[in-house]
Design a protein around this motif. Structure first.
Motif, short mmCIF file in Angstrom:
data_model
loop_
_atom_site.label_atom_id
_atom_site.label_comp_id
_atom_site.label_asym_id
_atom_site.label_seq_id
_atom_site.Cartn_x
_atom_site.Cartn_y
_atom_site.Cartn_z
N LEU A 14 0.82 -1.21 0.00
CA LEU A 14 0.00 0.00 0.00
C LEU A 14 0.86 1.27 0.00
N THR A 15 1.97 1.25 0.74
CA THR A 15 2.82 2.44 0.77
C THR A 15 3.52 2.65 -0.57
N GLU A 16 3.79 1.57 -1.26
CA GLU A 16 4.40 1.71 -2.59
C GLU A 16 3.44 2.44 -3.52
N ALA A 17 2.16 2.16 -3.39
CA ALA A 17 1.16 2.86 -4.20
C ALA A 17 1.13 4.35 -3.86
N LEU A 18 1.40 4.69 -2.60
CA LEU A 18 1.43 6.11 -2.20
C LEU A 18 2.57 6.85 -2.89
N ARG A 19 3.66 6.16 -3.14
CA ARG A 19 4.82 6.81 -3.77
C ARG A 19 4.48 7.34 -5.16
N GLY A 20 3.50 6.74 -5.80
CA GLY A 20 3.11 7.17 -7.13
C GLY A 20 2.17 8.36 -7.14
N LEU A 21 1.68 8.75 -5.96
CA LEU A 21 0.76 9.89 -5.89
C LEU A 21 1.54 11.21 -5.99
N PRO A 22 0.98 12.18 -6.67
CA PRO A 22 1.68 13.47 -6.81
C PRO A 22 1.52 14.31 -5.55
N MET A 23 2.35 14.04 -4.55
CA MET A 23 2.29 14.82 -3.32
C MET A 23 3.52 15.72 -3.21
N LEU A 24 4.60 15.13 -2.81
CA LEU A 24 5.85 15.85 -2.62
C LEU A 24 6.96 15.13 -3.39
N ALA A 25 8.04 15.85 -3.64
CA ALA A 25 9.19 15.25 -4.31
C ALA A 25 9.75 14.12 -3.43
#
Length: 115
Positions: A14-25
């Motif tokens: 699930l956290t790997e999926a978060l890495r793909g979200l456009p949040m912060l660099a």
């Protein structure tokens, strides 16, 4: 019965999926360790100054830490705020970093529920 390892592996997925979200660099591994250090200090309600961070030799040399703090500020993960001593700056998490930790918490809860 769900094994703790299954929950953890689901959390990692699930956290790997978060890495793909456009949040912060993205952060490099040392910056991630620094972020976790700042987050733990924030959670403990400890005031963490730049000088305090430079004293954390297990994280690297003062020059390395200074460069990473600058990088993390530019990426929007942390900010420096004034203290009563104008020469000392306090390191704080940005609202975007706090939202990131909220998302991680949600991912952990979801992994633990098995959904």
């Amino acid at each position: 019965m769900t094994r703790p390892a299954d929950i953890y592996l689901r959390f990692l997925q699930l956290t790997e999926a978060l890495r793909g979200l456009p949040m912060l660099a993205a952060l490099d591994p040392l910056e991630e360790r620094i972020l976790e250090f700042v987050a733990r200090a924030t959670r403990a309600k400890d005031r963490l100054s730049v000088r305090d961070m430079m004293a954390q030799s297990e994280l690297g040399s003062p020059a390395t830490l200074h460069a990473r703090i600058t990088s993390m500020r530019e990426k929007g993960w942390i900010m420096l705020s004034d203290t009563e001593d104008a020469r000392r700056k306090q390191i704080e998490l940005t609202q975007a970093a706090l939202r990131h930790f909220d998302k991680l918490g949600e991912a952990f809860t979801k992994a633990a529920k098995g959904t």
